[in-house]
Structures are given as C-alpha cells and as structure tokens.
Design a protein around this motif. Structure first.
Motif, short mmCIF file in Angstrom:
data_model
loop_
_atom_site.label_atom_id
_atom_site.label_comp_id
_atom_site.label_asym_id
_atom_site.label_seq_id
_atom_site.Cartn_x
_atom_site.Cartn_y
_atom_site.Cartn_z
N LYS A 15 0.87 -1.18 0.00
CA LYS A 15 0.00 0.00 0.00
C LYS A 15 0.91 1.23 0.00
CE LYS A 15 -3.53 -2.57 2.38
NZ LYS A 15 -4.06 -3.14 1.20
N VAL A 16 0.74 2.11 -1.01
CA VAL A 16 1.63 3.26 -1.19
C VAL A 16 0.81 4.54 -1.33
CG1 VAL A 16 3.41 4.27 -2.67
CG2 VAL A 16 3.32 1.79 -2.37
N SER A 17 1.27 5.60 -0.68
CA SER A 17 0.68 6.93 -0.86
C SER A 17 1.76 7.98 -0.64
CB SER A 17 -0.48 7.15 0.10
OG SER A 17 -0.02 7.21 1.42
N LEU A 18 1.62 9.12 -1.32
CA LEU A 18 2.59 10.20 -1.11
C LEU A 18 2.31 10.92 0.20
CD1 LEU A 18 2.91 11.73 -4.67
CD2 LEU A 18 4.54 10.31 -3.43
N HIS A 22 -2.53 5.03 6.11
CA HIS A 22 -3.33 3.87 5.74
C HIS A 22 -4.04 3.32 6.97
CE1 HIS A 22 -0.09 3.89 2.65
NE2 HIS A 22 -1.16 3.82 1.89
N ARG A 23 -5.28 2.93 6.80
CA ARG A 23 -6.04 2.27 7.85
C ARG A 23 -6.18 0.82 7.43
NH1 ARG A 23 -9.36 4.44 11.84
NH2 ARG A 23 -8.82 6.40 10.86
N LEU A 24 -5.65 -0.08 8.26
CA LEU A 24 -5.64 -1.50 7.93
C LEU A 24 -6.40 -2.28 8.99
CD1 LEU A 24 -1.83 -1.69 7.15
CD2 LEU A 24 -3.67 -1.40 5.49
N THR A 25 -7.23 -3.21 8.54
CA THR A 25 -7.93 -4.10 9.45
C THR A 25 -7.56 -5.53 9.10
OG1 THR A 25 -9.87 -4.15 8.02
CG2 THR A 25 -9.86 -2.52 9.79
N THR A 35 3.45 -0.96 3.96
CA THR A 35 2.77 0.32 3.77
C THR A 35 3.84 1.40 3.71
OG1 THR A 35 1.20 1.89 4.72
CG2 THR A 35 2.27 0.41 6.25
N ALA A 36 3.78 2.23 2.66
CA ALA A 36 4.80 3.25 2.45
C ALA A 36 4.15 4.59 2.13
CB ALA A 36 5.73 2.84 1.31
N SER A 37 4.71 5.66 2.70
CA SER A 37 4.24 7.01 2.42
C SER A 37 5.33 8.01 2.80
CB SER A 37 2.96 7.32 3.19
OG SER A 37 3.18 7.22 4.57
N LEU A 38 5.33 9.16 2.14
CA LEU A 38 6.26 10.21 2.55
C LEU A 38 5.83 10.77 3.90
CD1 LEU A 38 6.99 12.26 -0.68
CD2 LEU A 38 8.54 10.80 0.59
N ILE A 39 4.54 11.15 3.98
CA ILE A 39 4.00 11.70 5.21
C ILE A 39 2.68 10.98 5.49
CG2 ILE A 39 3.11 13.76 6.35
CD1 ILE A 39 4.91 15.40 4.49
N LYS A 61 6.43 -0.69 7.81
CA LYS A 61 6.02 0.70 7.59
C LYS A 61 7.23 1.52 7.20
CE LYS A 61 3.57 4.48 7.92
NZ LYS A 61 3.74 5.17 6.67
N LEU A 62 7.19 2.12 6.01
CA LEU A 62 8.24 3.00 5.54
C LEU A 62 7.66 4.39 5.38
CD1 LEU A 62 9.56 0.75 2.63
CD2 LEU A 62 10.51 0.92 4.93
N SER A 63 8.25 5.38 6.03
CA SER A 63 7.77 6.75 5.87
C SER A 63 8.83 7.73 6.34
CB SER A 63 6.48 6.99 6.64
OG SER A 63 6.70 6.85 8.01
N LEU A 64 8.77 8.92 5.80
CA LEU A 64 9.63 9.98 6.29
C LEU A 64 9.08 10.48 7.63
CD1 LEU A 64 12.07 11.73 5.64
CD2 LEU A 64 10.53 13.33 4.50
N ILE A 65 7.78 10.78 7.64
CA ILE A 65 7.11 11.22 8.85
C ILE A 65 5.83 10.41 9.00
CG2 ILE A 65 5.97 13.14 10.03
CD1 ILE A 65 7.78 15.02 8.41
#
Length: 117
Positions: A15-18, A22-25, A35-39, A61-65
């Motif tokens: 699951k990727v977003s800029l 993400h809400r996961l159940t 799950t990856a996102s910048l913020i 979980k990969l993210s900058l913030i």
C-alpha cells in the motif's frame, strides 16, 4: 487475516501513498503487508481477527514522517524492529506463546504505539 494459498505462502500486500496514512484491518491483511508514504502513518486494528497460535504476521512501515498505531488482543505477542525517532509504547504485557505480530517501522519521525484490548 486473509490466508494465502499453499502455493504462495509469502504473499505481500503493498500500500503506497505520497501524503496520507493507511487504515488496515485484519480482513484486509495477508501474512505480509508493506505500507509506504512520505507523510502519514498506519492505523492497524487486529482486535477482531482470529490469528492462529504460532502465526507470524508482519507489517512493514516506511515513511519519512508517520508512525504506527497497532491495536491487538492481549494474547498477541508484538515485536517491534526498525529505526525511527519516536520510540515504542506498549501499554500492556503480552502473554507467552500465542500468535506474533512483527512491526518493522523505518522512518525519520514517528513511533510505534501498541494498545491491547
């Protein structure tokens, strides 16, 4: 938790977003989820999922913030790995044995919070 077939037991959902989390159940997760996102963080609720004893569920979980908020039953062991500024908060002990959820959290800012029900 969605079971994978015997043909591909290591299926990974991605699951990727800029911007935005993400809400996961449990019913939307396989044994491996990335799950990856910048913020943006990840809000994971596994309280209504029957994770079999001995199961190993991994969430990366990969993210900058952005951190991870994980909600599990009291009998689920939680292991947190990775590198982030924000630390880990687990509001209760886990019982020995039972299923395991492993959270790999990589990012600059954002911690991991585990709540048990």
């Amino acid at each position: 938790m969605t079971k994978t077939s015997g043909e591909d037991p290591r299926k990974t959902d991605v699951k990727v977003s800029l911007i935005g989390g993400h809400r996961l159940t449990g019913e939307t997760l396989h044994e491996r989820t990335l799950t990856a996102s910048l913020i943006g963080g990840a809000d994971v609720d596994l309280t209504d999922v029957d994770i079999p004893d001995g199961a190993d569920l991994r969430i990366t979980k990969l993210s900058l913030i952005g951190g991870v908020s994980l909600k599990v039953r009291a009998d689920v062991r939680v292991e947190v790995h990775g590198l982030r500024l924000g630390g880990v908060k687990d509001d209760g002990p886990s019982e020995p044995g039972g299923p395991t959820v492993r959270v790999d959290a990589w990012g600059l800012l954002g911690g991991v919070t585990v709540r048990r029900s």
